[in-house]
Design an enzyme around this catalytic site. Structure first.
Site, mmCIF file in Angstrom:
data_model
loop_
_atom_site.group_PDB
_atom_site.id
_atom_site.type_symbol
_atom_site.label_atom_id
_atom_site.label_comp_id
_atom_site.label_asym_id
_atom_site.label_seq_id
_atom_site.Cartn_x
_atom_site.Cartn_y
_atom_site.Cartn_z
ATOM 1 N N ARG A 12 18.292 65.345 -10.721
ATOM 2 C CA ARG A 12 17.420 64.178 -10.515
ATOM 3 C C ARG A 12 16.440 64.508 -9.403
ATOM 4 O O ARG A 12 16.657 64.202 -8.243
ATOM 5 C CB ARG A 12 18.265 62.961 -10.147
ATOM 6 C CG ARG A 12 17.450 61.695 -9.884
ATOM 7 C CD ARG A 12 18.362 60.521 -9.581
ATOM 8 N NE ARG A 12 17.644 59.299 -9.258
ATOM 9 C CZ ARG A 12 17.270 58.963 -8.029
ATOM 10 N NH1 ARG A 12 17.530 59.761 -6.988
ATOM 11 N NH2 ARG A 12 16.618 57.840 -7.815
ATOM 12 N N SER A 42 20.670 53.775 -17.690
ATOM 13 C CA SER A 42 21.021 52.931 -16.541
ATOM 14 C C SER A 42 20.972 51.474 -16.967
ATOM 15 O O SER A 42 19.990 51.050 -17.594
ATOM 16 C CB SER A 42 19.989 53.101 -15.410
ATOM 17 O OG SER A 42 19.811 54.448 -15.106
ATOM 18 N N LYS A 60 18.189 55.672 -3.415
ATOM 19 C CA LYS A 60 17.165 55.307 -4.413
ATOM 20 C C LYS A 60 16.344 54.183 -3.793
ATOM 21 O O LYS A 60 16.912 53.170 -3.355
ATOM 22 C CB LYS A 60 17.813 54.860 -5.713
ATOM 23 C CG LYS A 60 16.870 54.381 -6.831
ATOM 24 C CD LYS A 60 17.672 53.997 -8.066
ATOM 25 C CE LYS A 60 16.884 53.218 -9.116
ATOM 26 N NZ LYS A 60 15.956 54.028 -9.898
HETATM 27 C C1 LIG Z 1 20.288 56.839 -8.774
HETATM 28 C C2 LIG Z 1 20.841 55.517 -8.386
HETATM 29 N N1 LIG Z 1 20.899 54.462 -9.284
HETATM 30 C C3 LIG Z 1 21.435 53.345 -8.780
HETATM 31 S S1 LIG Z 1 21.859 53.597 -7.127
HETATM 32 C C4 LIG Z 1 21.331 55.223 -7.129
HETATM 33 C C5 LIG Z 1 21.433 56.098 -5.938
HETATM 34 C C6 LIG Z 1 22.850 56.548 -5.720
HETATM 35 O O1 LIG Z 1 22.870 57.393 -4.577
HETATM 36 P P1 LIG Z 1 24.101 57.370 -3.570
HETATM 37 O O2 LIG Z 1 25.315 57.861 -4.324
HETATM 38 O O3 LIG Z 1 23.686 58.308 -2.466
HETATM 39 O O4 LIG Z 1 24.241 55.933 -3.114
HETATM 40 C C1 LIG Z 2 19.693 55.575 -12.035
HETATM 41 C C2 LIG Z 2 20.798 56.181 -12.517
HETATM 42 C C3 LIG Z 2 21.935 55.418 -12.923
HETATM 43 N N1 LIG Z 2 23.045 56.038 -13.405
HETATM 44 C C4 LIG Z 2 23.063 57.393 -13.514
HETATM 45 C C5 LIG Z 2 24.325 58.033 -14.057
HETATM 46 F F1 LIG Z 2 25.218 58.125 -13.104
HETATM 47 F F2 LIG Z 2 24.062 59.249 -14.486
HETATM 48 F F3 LIG Z 2 24.820 57.311 -15.061
HETATM 49 N N2 LIG Z 2 22.058 58.164 -13.153
HETATM 50 C C6 LIG Z 2 20.893 57.640 -12.666
HETATM 51 N N3 LIG Z 2 19.941 58.386 -12.330
#
Ligand SMILES: Cc1ncsc1CCOP(=O)(O)O
Ligand SMILES: C=C1C=NC(C(F)(F)F)=NC1=N
Ligand SMILES: [Mg+2]
Length: 215
Positions: free
Chosen positions: A45, A116, A145
């Site tokens: 990502r 997602s 994020k």
């Molecule tokens: C990609 C994404 N989608 C929902 S929260 C998130 C970020 C998760 O990052 P972390 O595990 O550091 O909280």
């Molecule tokens: C925004 C996101 C939400 N869920 C996931 C996953 F964990 F792969 F399902 N990846 C992402 N990049």
């Protein structure tokens, strides 16, 4: 699809999601150590500030994909359909604002499609559009994020299971040591994690600690 639903459910136990800008050190080293610790799935990502673009991004993707291949870890690309096809990734993960899932499915054939979702309505829609697994979140507060939706916690997963959705599910968002059980007990098949692993001085130990909580 390259995995049966049951194989996928097992593989999704500890899903490391990462880009170079999430890492304290060389992303190849971080991934190698996370694999030594026991991650079971990987998503590239490359997004946000200082994210690589163009040929730099492709080069890094190929390096991380090779490490996953050597270790039998599925390699998923986030959002970037062109990249996923170009390097023959195992699948792609898209969000609610990304490409139309039906169009993506036409392009990827039997590769894995992750979507997602944030609530029951989005989950039902994602299933109708052929998602092989759902990423549900954010579970907890996170700064990884920038544009996260409202934090609703693991109860969203409880609601999906109460509505008899049996699709493989990972919870994502702010998941750190001590928070794993709440997501699994809500009915998730696994957890997806970025910073708890990528920001660690010792990704291998960080992964082992997270897995410890899933026993
Ligand atoms: C990609 C994404 N989608 C929902 S929260 C998130 C970020 C998760 O990052 P972390 O595990 O550091 O909280
Ligand atoms: C925004 C996101 C939400 N869920 C996931 C996953 F964990 F792969 F399902 N990846 C992402 N990049
Ligand atoms: Mg997206």
């Amino acid at each position: 699809m390259r995995y049966s639903e049951e194989e996928l459910r097992k593989k999704l136990q500890l899903y490391f999601v990462m880009g170079s800008n999430n890492c304290l050190k060389d992303p190849e080293i971080v991934l190698q150590e996370a694999i030594e610790g026991g991650i079971t799935f990987f998503q590239f990502r490359e997004k946000g500030t200082h994210a690589k673009k163009g040929s730099e991004k492709i080069k890094l993707a190929k390096k991380l994909q090779a490490i996953c291949k050597q270790n039998g870890i599925p390699f998923i690309v986030n959002d970037d359909l062109e990249l996923a096809l170009e390097i023959d990734a195992d699948g792609i993960h898209i969000g609610q604002e990304d490409e139309d899932p039906l169009k993506v499915r036409k392009m990827i054939g039997d590769k894995l499609l992750g979507i997602s979702v944030h609530n029951l309505n989005e989950a039902n829609q994602a299933l109708a559009q052929g998602a092989n697994y759902l990423g549900v979140g954010p579970m907890y507060e996170t700064t990884t994020k920038k544009d996260i939706r409202e934090v609703k916690g693991p109860e969203v997963i409880v609601e999906l299971r109460e509505n008899n959705l049996t699709v493989p599910i990972v919870g994502i968002g702010g998941i750190q040591k001590g928070l794993i059980k709440s997501v699994i007990e809500a009915g998730a098949d696994g957890v997806a994690v970025i910073s708890a692993i990528s920001n660690s001085e010792n990704p291998r130990e960080a992964v082992k600690d997270l897995l410890e909580e899933m026993k």
